[in-house]
Design a protein around this motif. Sequence first.
Motif, PDB file in Angstrom:
ATOM      1  N   SER A 171       0.861  -1.194   0.000  1.00 48.48           N
ATOM      2  CA  SER A 171       0.000   0.000   0.000  1.00 48.48           C
ATOM      3  C   SER A 171       0.892   1.238   0.000  1.00 48.48           C
ATOM      4  CB  SER A 171      -0.919   0.002   1.221  1.00 48.48           C
ATOM      5  OG  SER A 171      -0.164  -0.123   2.414  1.00 48.48           O
ATOM      6  N   PRO A 172       1.315   1.694  -1.165  1.00 48.30           N
ATOM      7  CA  PRO A 172       2.235   2.833  -1.254  1.00 48.30           C
ATOM      8  C   PRO A 172       1.665   4.104  -0.630  1.00 48.30           C
ATOM      9  CG  PRO A 172       2.060   1.696  -3.362  1.00 48.30           C
ATOM     10  CD  PRO A 172       0.977   1.160  -2.486  1.00 48.30           C
ATOM     11  N   SER A 173       2.563   5.013  -0.300  1.00 45.61           N
ATOM     12  CA  SER A 173       2.158   6.296   0.270  1.00 45.61           C
ATOM     13  C   SER A 173       1.392   7.121  -0.760  1.00 45.61           C
ATOM     14  CB  SER A 173       3.388   7.075   0.734  1.00 45.61           C
ATOM     15  OG  SER A 173       4.220   7.389  -0.375  1.00 45.61           O
ATOM     16  N   LEU A 174       0.559   8.005  -0.277  1.00 47.30           N
ATOM     17  CA  LEU A 174      -0.193   8.881  -1.177  1.00 47.30           C
ATOM     18  C   LEU A 174       0.751   9.786  -1.959  1.00 47.30           C
ATOM     19  CD1 LEU A 174      -3.243   9.912   1.059  1.00 47.30           C
ATOM     20  CD2 LEU A 174      -3.217   8.305  -0.863  1.00 47.30           C
ATOM     21  N   GLU A 175       1.868  10.189  -1.314  1.00 47.86           N
ATOM     22  CA  GLU A 175       2.841  11.039  -2.003  1.00 47.86           C
ATOM     23  C   GLU A 175       3.415  10.338  -3.228  1.00 47.86           C
ATOM     24  OE1 GLU A 175       3.238  12.046   2.451  1.00 47.86           O
ATOM     25  OE2 GLU A 175       2.852  10.291   1.196  1.00 47.86           O
ATOM     26  N   SER A 176       3.761   9.064  -3.063  1.00 45.39           N
ATOM     27  CA  SER A 176       4.337   8.319  -4.184  1.00 45.39           C
ATOM     28  C   SER A 176       3.296   8.035  -5.258  1.00 45.39           C
ATOM     29  CB  SER A 176       4.950   7.004  -3.679  1.00 45.39           C
ATOM     30  OG  SER A 176       6.029   7.256  -2.803  1.00 45.39           O
ATOM     31  N   LEU A 177       2.075   7.697  -4.834  1.00 42.40           N
ATOM     32  CA  LEU A 177       1.002   7.458  -5.807  1.00 42.40           C
ATOM     33  C   LEU A 177       0.673   8.728  -6.581  1.00 42.40           C
ATOM     34  CD1 LEU A 177      -1.387   5.174  -3.743  1.00 42.40           C
ATOM     35  CD2 LEU A 177      -0.012   4.510  -5.730  1.00 42.40           C
ATOM     36  N   TYR A 178       0.761   9.864  -5.912  1.00 43.38           N
ATOM     37  CA  TYR A 178       0.522  11.149  -6.596  1.00 43.38           C
ATOM     38  C   TYR A 178       1.565  11.380  -7.680  1.00 43.38           C
ATOM     39  CZ  TYR A 178       0.108  16.187  -7.323  1.00 43.38           C
ATOM     40  OH  TYR A 178      -0.031  17.426  -7.895  1.00 43.38           O
ATOM     41  N   LEU A 179       2.835  11.103  -7.351  1.00 40.97           N
ATOM     42  CA  LEU A 179       3.901  11.256  -8.343  1.00 40.97           C
ATOM     43  C   LEU A 179       3.681  10.323  -9.524  1.00 40.97           C
ATOM     44  CD1 LEU A 179       7.027  11.481  -6.005  1.00 40.97           C
ATOM     45  CD2 LEU A 179       5.975  13.342  -7.280  1.00 40.97           C
ATOM     46  N   ALA A 180       3.226   9.102  -9.231  1.00 40.53           N
ATOM     47  CA  ALA A 180       2.973   8.136 -10.304  1.00 40.53           C
ATOM     48  C   ALA A 180       1.797   8.579 -11.173  1.00 40.53           C
ATOM     49  CB  ALA A 180       2.705   6.762  -9.707  1.00 40.53           C
ATOM     50  N   LYS A 181       0.744   9.068 -10.527  1.00 39.91           N
ATOM     51  CA  LYS A 181      -0.443   9.506 -11.263  1.00 39.91           C
ATOM     52  C   LYS A 181      -0.121  10.649 -12.210  1.00 39.91           C
ATOM     53  CE  LYS A 181      -5.118  11.346 -10.635  1.00 39.91           C
ATOM     54  NZ  LYS A 181      -6.143  11.794  -9.640  1.00 39.91           N
ATOM     55  N   ASN A 182       0.800  11.514 -11.789  1.00 37.26           N
ATOM     56  CA  ASN A 182       1.168  12.669 -12.614  1.00 37.26           C
ATOM     57  C   ASN A 182       2.388  12.405 -13.496  1.00 37.26           C
ATOM     58  OD1 ASN A 182      -0.562  15.219 -11.745  1.00 37.26           O
ATOM     59  ND2 ASN A 182      -0.175  14.025  -9.894  1.00 37.26           N
ATOM     60  N   LYS A 183       2.699  11.115 -13.670  1.00 38.08           N
ATOM     61  CA  LYS A 183       3.763  10.676 -14.589  1.00 38.08           C
ATOM     62  C   LYS A 183       5.144  11.220 -14.213  1.00 38.08           C
ATOM     63  CE  LYS A 183       0.417   8.851 -16.999  1.00 38.08           C
ATOM     64  NZ  LYS A 183       0.151   7.392 -16.940  1.00 38.08           N
ATOM     65  N   LYS A 184       5.325  11.533 -12.936  1.00 43.09           N
ATOM     66  CA  LYS A 184       6.639  11.987 -12.483  1.00 43.09           C
ATOM     67  C   LYS A 184       7.576  10.800 -12.255  1.00 43.09           C
ATOM     68  CE  LYS A 184       5.372  16.342 -12.209  1.00 43.09           C
ATOM     69  NZ  LYS A 184       5.928  17.385 -13.119  1.00 43.09           N
ATOM     70  N   ILE A 185       6.990   9.653 -11.935  1.00 41.42           N
ATOM     71  CA  ILE A 185       7.756   8.429 -11.749  1.00 41.42           C
ATOM     72  C   ILE A 185       7.002   7.289 -12.432  1.00 41.42           C
ATOM     73  CG2 ILE A 185       8.742   9.206  -9.551  1.00 41.42           C
ATOM     74  CD1 ILE A 185       6.745   7.403  -8.110  1.00 41.42           C
ATOM     75  N   GLU A 186       7.683   6.191 -12.661  1.00 42.47           N
ATOM     76  CA  GLU A 186       7.032   5.019 -13.239  1.00 42.47           C
ATOM     77  C   GLU A 186       6.289   4.245 -12.159  1.00 42.47           C
ATOM     78  OE1 GLU A 186       9.303   2.566 -15.859  1.00 42.47           O
ATOM     79  OE2 GLU A 186      10.636   4.204 -16.415  1.00 42.47           O
ATOM     80  N   TYR A 187       5.250   3.533 -12.585  1.00 46.04           N
ATOM     81  CA  TYR A 187       4.413   2.801 -11.625  1.00 46.04           C
ATOM     82  C   TYR A 187       4.111   1.427 -12.183  1.00 46.04           C
ATOM     83  CZ  TYR A 187       0.221   1.614  -8.876  1.00 46.04           C
ATOM     84  OH  TYR A 187      -0.707   0.993  -8.077  1.00 46.04           O
ATOM     85  N   LEU A 188       4.362   0.408 -11.367  1.00 44.80           N
ATOM     86  CA  LEU A 188       4.087  -0.974 -11.757  1.00 44.80           C
ATOM     87  C   LEU A 188       3.165  -1.589 -10.731  1.00 44.80           C
ATOM     88  CD1 LEU A 188       4.611  -3.421 -13.583  1.00 44.80           C
ATOM     89  CD2 LEU A 188       6.634  -3.918 -12.187  1.00 44.80           C
ATOM     90  N   PHE A 189       1.958  -1.971 -11.171  1.00 45.13           N
ATOM     91  CA  PHE A 189       0.974  -2.577 -10.272  1.00 45.13           C
ATOM     92  C   PHE A 189       0.867  -4.057 -10.593  1.00 45.13           C
ATOM     93  CE2 PHE A 189      -3.497  -3.745  -9.340  1.00 45.13           C
ATOM     94  CZ  PHE A 189      -3.468  -3.559  -7.966  1.00 45.13           C
ATOM     95  N   LEU A 190       1.111  -4.889  -9.588  1.00 47.58           N
ATOM     96  CA  LEU A 190       1.059  -6.343  -9.750  1.00 47.58           C
ATOM     97  C   LEU A 190      -0.010  -6.886  -8.815  1.00 47.58           C
ATOM     98  CD1 LEU A 190       4.923  -6.890  -9.685  1.00 47.58           C
ATOM     99  CD2 LEU A 190       3.457  -6.853 -11.704  1.00 47.58           C
ATOM    100  N   PRO A 191      -1.224  -7.069  -9.309  1.00 45.86           N
ATOM    101  CA  PRO A 191      -2.344  -7.447  -8.438  1.00 45.86           C
ATOM    102  C   PRO A 191      -2.389  -8.944  -8.135  1.00 45.86           C
ATOM    103  CG  PRO A 191      -3.104  -7.242 -10.682  1.00 45.86           C
ATOM    104  CD  PRO A 191      -1.643  -6.870 -10.701  1.00 45.86           C
ATOM    105  N   LYS A 192      -3.181  -9.282  -7.132  1.00 48.26           N
ATOM    106  CA  LYS A 192      -3.534 -10.672  -6.919  1.00 48.26           C
ATOM    107  C   LYS A 192      -4.583 -11.072  -7.950  1.00 48.26           C
ATOM    108  CE  LYS A 192      -2.899 -10.794  -1.871  1.00 48.26           C
ATOM    109  NZ  LYS A 192      -3.570 -11.046  -0.569  1.00 48.26           N
ATOM    110  N   LYS A 193      -4.819 -12.359  -8.063  1.00 44.41           N
ATOM    111  CA  LYS A 193      -5.868 -12.821  -8.968  1.00 44.41           C
ATOM    112  C   LYS A 193      -7.221 -12.312  -8.473  1.00 44.41           C
ATOM    113  CE  LYS A 193      -3.471 -17.029 -10.425  1.00 44.41           C
ATOM    114  NZ  LYS A 193      -3.514 -18.519 -10.466  1.00 44.41           N
ATOM    115  N   ASP A 194      -8.017 -11.847  -9.399  1.00 45.16           N
ATOM    116  CA  ASP A 194      -9.368 -11.341  -9.093  1.00 45.16           C
ATOM    117  C   ASP A 194      -9.341 -10.164  -8.128  1.00 45.16           C
ATOM    118  OD1 ASP A 194     -10.450 -13.434 -10.663  1.00 45.16           O
ATOM    119  OD2 ASP A 194     -10.341 -14.788  -8.943  1.00 45.16           O
ATOM    120  N   PHE A 195      -8.254  -9.402  -8.159  1.00 42.29           N
ATOM    121  CA  PHE A 195      -8.167  -8.246  -7.263  1.00 42.29           C
ATOM    122  C   PHE A 195      -8.963  -7.084  -7.839  1.00 42.29           C
ATOM    123  CE2 PHE A 195      -6.151  -4.283  -5.833  1.00 42.29           C
ATOM    124  CZ  PHE A 195      -6.214  -4.467  -4.460  1.00 42.29           C
ATOM    125  N   PRO A 196      -9.885  -6.507  -7.065  1.00 48.71           N
ATOM    126  CA  PRO A 196     -10.682  -5.386  -7.585  1.00 48.71           C
ATOM    127  C   PRO A 196      -9.848  -4.112  -7.681  1.00 48.71           C
ATOM    128  CG  PRO A 196     -11.198  -5.765  -5.283  1.00 48.71           C
ATOM    129  CD  PRO A 196     -10.273  -6.873  -5.701  1.00 48.71           C
TER     130      PRO A 196
END
Length: 211
Positions: A171-196
């Motif tokens: 569960s990344p920090s909101l600060e890091s997710l904000y940077l990812a959302k605004n394309k300031k950093i790369e973001y890799l999401f690896l979900p569990k199976k059937d993860f909503p």
Amino acid sequence: ELVLPCGLRKGKRINIKKKEAVNNDLSNKPNILLIQDLEGDTLWQIYKKRIKEKLTQGKAVIFLVPEVEIIKNVTEKLKEEFNEEIVLFHSKQRDSLNILSWQKAKNGEAKIAIGTRMAVFLPFSNLGLIIMENENNPSYKEEQSPYYHTRTVAMMRVKLEGIDFIMADISPSLESLYLAKNKKIEYLFLPKKDFPRITVLDIKKEPYSKR
């Protein structure tokens, strides 16, 4: 000065090898990657691959963990994979050992360092990668002078030294997710199976009928 081992702050003399200045190539854009791996299996494969790349290039790696208790497990995993000297750097280790780790980092005698937040300051001249495990852990924030957040220091080293930086958390920090959302950093999401997938919506911008 306050981030140095206690013995060095008190004037303990150590041998520092004179080395030629390292010219870090800042022409290539450094990579900052945020990984959210809910399973955990893929994450370590990514770590090992990126560490191997840097070691092959003759670069050093700093692996940061939030708690001292995690260091043993990380050390065992890296020793199984890499035939390199690994130094440890944390507040619960004897100061003489921290001085030795600091000296080996400074002299380029070690290629991998594992430690808590204070390890982000280790003086590798040929640093290539910083990994920050469980980046959302509050232990990465120093509450006493000098005040700092480990993530901020690592990003400053990225800017100054042209290194790569990997942050990871379930569960990344909101600060890091904000940077990812605004394309300031790369973001890799690896979900569990059937993860909503979860989406954050600004209800002020949503039609009232859809609320």
